[in-house]
Design a protein around this motif. Structure first.
Motif, PDB file in Angstrom:
ATOM      1  N   ASP A 305      -9.567  -6.822   8.533  1.00  0.00           N
ATOM      2  CA  ASP A 305      -9.277  -8.050   7.787  1.00  0.00           C
ATOM      3  C   ASP A 305      -9.192  -7.808   6.281  1.00  0.00           C
ATOM      4  OD1 ASP A 305      -8.833 -10.012   9.735  1.00  0.00           O
ATOM      5  OD2 ASP A 305     -10.971 -10.150  10.179  1.00  0.00           O
ATOM      6  N   ARG A 330     -10.414 -12.902   6.288  1.00  0.00           N
ATOM      7  CA  ARG A 330      -9.182 -12.179   5.984  1.00  0.00           C
ATOM      8  C   ARG A 330      -8.863 -12.328   4.499  1.00  0.00           C
ATOM      9  NH1 ARG A 330      -4.906  -9.725   4.798  1.00  0.00           N
ATOM     10  NH2 ARG A 330      -3.069  -9.652   6.159  1.00  0.00           N
ATOM     11  N   GLU A 332      -6.321 -12.057   1.682  1.00  0.00           N
ATOM     12  CA  GLU A 332      -4.866 -12.103   1.720  1.00  0.00           C
ATOM     13  C   GLU A 332      -4.194 -11.681   0.421  1.00  0.00           C
ATOM     14  OE1 GLU A 332      -3.716 -15.971   3.259  1.00  0.00           O
ATOM     15  OE2 GLU A 332      -3.815 -15.113   5.272  1.00  0.00           O
ATOM     16  N   THR A 344      -7.529 -14.743  -2.717  1.00  0.00           N
ATOM     17  CA  THR A 344      -7.103 -15.735  -1.726  1.00  0.00           C
ATOM     18  C   THR A 344      -7.509 -15.208  -0.354  1.00  0.00           C
ATOM     19  OG1 THR A 344      -5.227 -16.397  -3.086  1.00  0.00           O
ATOM     20  CG2 THR A 344      -5.145 -16.969  -0.758  1.00  0.00           C
ATOM     21  N   ARG A 346      -8.904 -16.329   3.980  1.00  0.00           N
ATOM     22  CA  ARG A 346      -9.005 -17.341   5.025  1.00  0.00           C
ATOM     23  C   ARG A 346     -10.165 -16.980   5.943  1.00  0.00           C
ATOM     24  NH1 ARG A 346      -5.050 -19.379   7.472  1.00  0.00           N
ATOM     25  NH2 ARG A 346      -3.434 -18.830   5.987  1.00  0.00           N
ATOM     26  N   THR A 351      -7.872 -21.779   4.635  1.00  0.00           N
ATOM     27  CA  THR A 351      -7.651 -20.973   3.446  1.00  0.00           C
ATOM     28  C   THR A 351      -8.725 -21.249   2.413  1.00  0.00           C
ATOM     29  OG1 THR A 351      -6.146 -22.712   2.705  1.00  0.00           O
ATOM     30  CG2 THR A 351      -5.167 -20.775   3.735  1.00  0.00           C
ATOM     31  N   GLU A 475       2.223 -12.788  11.486  1.00  0.00           N
ATOM     32  CA  GLU A 475       0.961 -13.159  10.844  1.00  0.00           C
ATOM     33  C   GLU A 475       1.142 -14.370   9.913  1.00  0.00           C
ATOM     34  OE1 GLU A 475      -3.040 -10.965   8.994  1.00  0.00           O
ATOM     35  OE2 GLU A 475      -1.092 -10.007   8.763  1.00  0.00           O
ATOM     36  N   SER A 477       0.823 -18.107   8.970  1.00  0.00           N
ATOM     37  CA  SER A 477      -0.083 -19.181   9.369  1.00  0.00           C
ATOM     38  C   SER A 477       0.552 -20.537   9.100  1.00  0.00           C
ATOM     39  CB  SER A 477      -1.403 -19.066   8.605  1.00  0.00           C
ATOM     40  OG  SER A 477      -2.035 -17.835   8.882  1.00  0.00           O
ATOM     41  N   GLY A 505      -1.482 -15.887  11.724  1.00  0.00           N
ATOM     42  CA  GLY A 505      -2.612 -15.265  11.037  1.00  0.00           C
ATOM     43  C   GLY A 505      -3.779 -16.193  10.804  1.00  0.00           C
ATOM     44  N   ARG A 509      -6.486 -10.904  11.165  1.00  0.00           N
ATOM     45  CA  ARG A 509      -5.541  -9.886  11.619  1.00  0.00           C
ATOM     46  C   ARG A 509      -5.561  -9.710  13.129  1.00  0.00           C
ATOM     47  NH1 ARG A 509      -2.474  -5.627   9.659  1.00  0.00           N
ATOM     48  NH2 ARG A 509      -1.819  -7.232   8.191  1.00  0.00           N
TER      49      ARG A 509
END
Length: 698
Positions: A305, A330, A332, A344, A346, A351, A475, A477, A505, A509
């Protein structure tokens, strides 16, 4: 009046495709001949048929269009973002299709962005680019690059008038308003200026539409003198170029679906040789952000992740950990500012934003009030700043822009998208709607999240109609988003659901990995499980449920139509990737080789071929009762070619003739459909009218 169904007569001999001992006969391969008059005639006939079959919805389409228009503040202005000595923003004007790009000088002592009254132009405004002027005389218009040089003098911009995502790059002198003779045709997205604004970098594509070259253009010279800075010969990889926020480095990003590499050039030495930040290693993905004397590295090396590390910007080498990998969270993106980093991320399907002060102080996550929402960074061009701008929305909260003080943690709402009164004359009230998170159980026992929105008090007795939306690839979202057009459905009693299926996503991952390659069928069975759960939970009934998806989500639509035709009363498939196996077998087509790491390579691997052969929609059309299907495509789409849905609808009619199948082709657009906002609203009104008709609410 009887409306004749178009007869998709095979204009050519059927094409036989043989791979790994399997032979497939394609009667409609001739439709791939875009320059064949017979193809254009067929698509035109299909459009006429669709128009005739939906003529009874003309009044409803117009009503839905007017509802979108009525609720939208047509003359509007974005929140200005500061860069150097100017505030940059975009205006829209009632009756005009495209935005107007503008700036205004920063006044002495001005710290807050200027505010417009009812979207009116700001005093002393400078119009940089008017999309309506550029689009004059064209059916389609799209802006690719829009890149102001660091000194604020030059504007590099590119235009596309067909929808094929091939842009012509130009440079405008913002001090005089004149266009330079510099002009480069056939460019792709992405440009970057050198520090002194004397050099512009840009990207071009190969014959398969793959961005493969980064070029250096010296201002004031002919494009014929431009120099290739980097060329990627491995057909799995794309390239891009950007200037870091610090304006210290030009970064060339090279990435496939599972591997990446970044090259750096000092922005003050644009003719210097690109230096790898880290050599590519198969399966290792990383992105780079510059901060001070270091490069920040967001990577998945031993971190499913992703984790955050750094290395020296002067001599890139070993990676020093900064944020360790945490399964289920995760990471990002990372954005660097002089005194803060912002990550950033999630977690738990939502998020988030995490702030890391430089030189002391605890990191913290920014809190948000709703149980379902989406948050992400907005325009933050300044490196030396104490404020962070981000966007926030939910299924019931209109798009909102906030400025966040990175030191005091004070949050200021700069703007919320206006939602004007609808047909009943009452202001929009979020309290009149409900949003919910539900969970379906997939075939293998996996819990799959569903986001829902409906009018407050909607009964849970199966009587409500419902639209279920899905994507489930790359991936990507499908985080909660607000839609003015959707209000017209909700106010007619429709429940709107988003199935967060594997291949996306939303849950990290692993959620993506469990819905790709030889696990791709999880995407489809997850969606069917979500649809059946909505019925079992009383949200709707099978004869009141319509599915919708676009692009790879259109592949999803075709697959679930074959897998569970009894689960839906209707299906909308926009620019649908329904002939995926044929495309993945042809490496000369746009995107094919780069997509093998998403779907597998059926050309060389018999196991992949057999697996894709078992689910690809076009090959698996059966003589069963399908739900009503509306397929929408664009003639100039270079991502999902128009002939995929055209062939699919033809095969459906021939194989399962009792069904109701419509094909609508935009004859002058690309993957995103019509380019003007009013044209896009009419397209949405067309689709929503068809949806309401299938749901018994027309």
């Amino acid at each position: 009046m009887t409306i004749e169904t178009p007869a998709p007569v095979a204009k050519r001999m059927p094409t036989e495709r043989t791979h790994h001992g399997d032979t497939f006969t394609d009667e409609y391969a001739w439709l791939a001949g875009k320059d064949d008059p017979a193809t254009i005639a067929y698509l035109t006939t299909e459009n006429a048929y669709t128009e005739a079959r939906t003529a009874h919805l003309a009044d409803l389409r117009e009503q839905l269009f007017e509802e979108i228009r009525q609720r939208t503040q047509e003359t509007d202005l974005s929140v200005p973002a500061r860069k150097g000595g100017h505030w940059y923003y975009t205006r829209t004007v009632e009756g005009q299709q495209y935005g107007v790009q503008c700036r205004r000088a920063v006044h002495d002592g001005e710290t807050d962005p200027p505010v417009s009254q009812d979207g009116a132009p700001l005093a002393d405004e400078e119009v940089l680019l008017d999309g309506n002027v550029l689009a004059a005389g064209h059916d389609f218009f799209a802006l690719g690059a829009f890149d102001v040089s660091p000194d604020g003098r030059w504007l590099a911009y590119s235009t596309d008038f067909s929808g094929d995502e091939r842009f012509t790059l130009r440079v405008k002198d913002l001090t005089t308003g004149e266009l330079l003779p510099d002009e480069v045709p056939g460019t792709f997205y992405g440009t970057a200026w050198s520090a002194d604004a004397s050099v512009l970098f840009y990207v071009t594509v190969d014959d398969a539409w793959r961005p493969n070259r980064v070029w250096r253009h010296t201002l004031g010279t002919s494009a014929s003198e431009d120099v290739v800075v980097y060329q990627e010969d491995d057909e799995r990889f794309w390239v891009g170029v950007e200037l870091t926020r610090s304006e210290k480095f030009l970064l060339i990003d090279i990435h496939s679906k599972v591997t990446s590499e970044v090259l750096a050039i000092p922005a003050g030495n644009p003719t210097g040789a690109p230096v790898p930040v880290a050599p590519r290693r198969q399966g290792v993905e990383y992105t780079v952000e510059h901060h001070g004397h270091r490069f920040l590295i967001l990577h998945n090396d031993g971190a499913e992740d992703f984790a955050l590390a750094y290395t020296s910007a002067d001599a890139p080498g070993d990676w020093v950990p900064l944020i360790e990998h945490r399964p289920g969270t995760r990471l990002e993106a990372v954005d660097a500012f002089e005194n803060h980093l912002v990550v950033t991320l999630r977690a738990n399907g939502l998020t988030g934003l995490r702030v890391l002060p430089i030189g002391g102080g605890d990191s913290h996550d920014i809190d948000f009030p709703e149980p379902l929402y989406s948050v992400g960074l907005d325009s933050n061009p300044e490196y030396r700043t104490g404020q962070l701008r981000f966007r926030y929305t939910s299924l019931v909260t209109p798009d909102s822009v906030y400025d966040y003080d990175l030191v005091t943690r004070r949050m200021i709402q700069r703007r919320q998208r206006p939602v004007l009164p609808g047909p009943d004359g009452r202001p929009y009230d979020p309290a009149g709607y409900e949003q919910h998170r539900d969970w379906a159980i997939a075939d293998d026992g996996t819990r799959v999240p569903i986001s829902l929105v409906c009018r407050a008090g909607t009964p849970r007795d199966g009587s409500a109609p419902c639209v279920i939306y899905g994507y489930g690839s790359y991936e990507a979202s499908m985080d909660p988003w607000f839609s003015v057009a959707r209000l017209s459905l909700l106010d007619r009693g429709v429940v709107f659901a988003v199935a967060h299926i594997r291949g996306g996503g939303e849950l990290g991952r692993r959620w993506y990995d469990q819905g790709k390659l030889l696990a791709k069928k999880n995407t489809f069975t997850d969606f069917v499980a979500c649809a059946r759960h909505l019925v079992e939970a009383g949200w709707t009934a099978t004869d009141r449920l319509v599915a919708r998806g676009a692009s790879a989500g259109g592949l999803l639509m075709g697959a679930v139509a074959n897998l569970a035709p009894d689960a839906f009363t209707g299906i909308v498939a926009q620019v649908p990737f329904v002939d995926a196996l044929t495309s993945m077998l042809d490496p000369s087509l746009p995107l094919t080789v780069t997509e093998w790491e998403e779907w597998g390579n059926p050309l060389d691997d018999p196991e992949v071929y057999a697996y894709m052969r078992s689910y690809t929609p076009y090959e698996n059309v059966r003589a069963v009762d399908y739900p009503a299907i509306l397929a929408v495509t664009s003639l100039n789409d270079t991502r999902v070619l128009y002939h995929e849905p055209a062939k699919w609808i033809a095969r459906l009619r021939a194989t399962a003739p009792r069904g109701d199948y419509l094909l609508k082709t935009e004859m002058g657009a690309g993957h995103g459909g019509p380019s003007g906002r009013y044209d896009a609203w009419r397209e949405e009104a067309f689709i929503n009218a068809w949806l309401l008709d299938q749901l018994g609410r027309a």
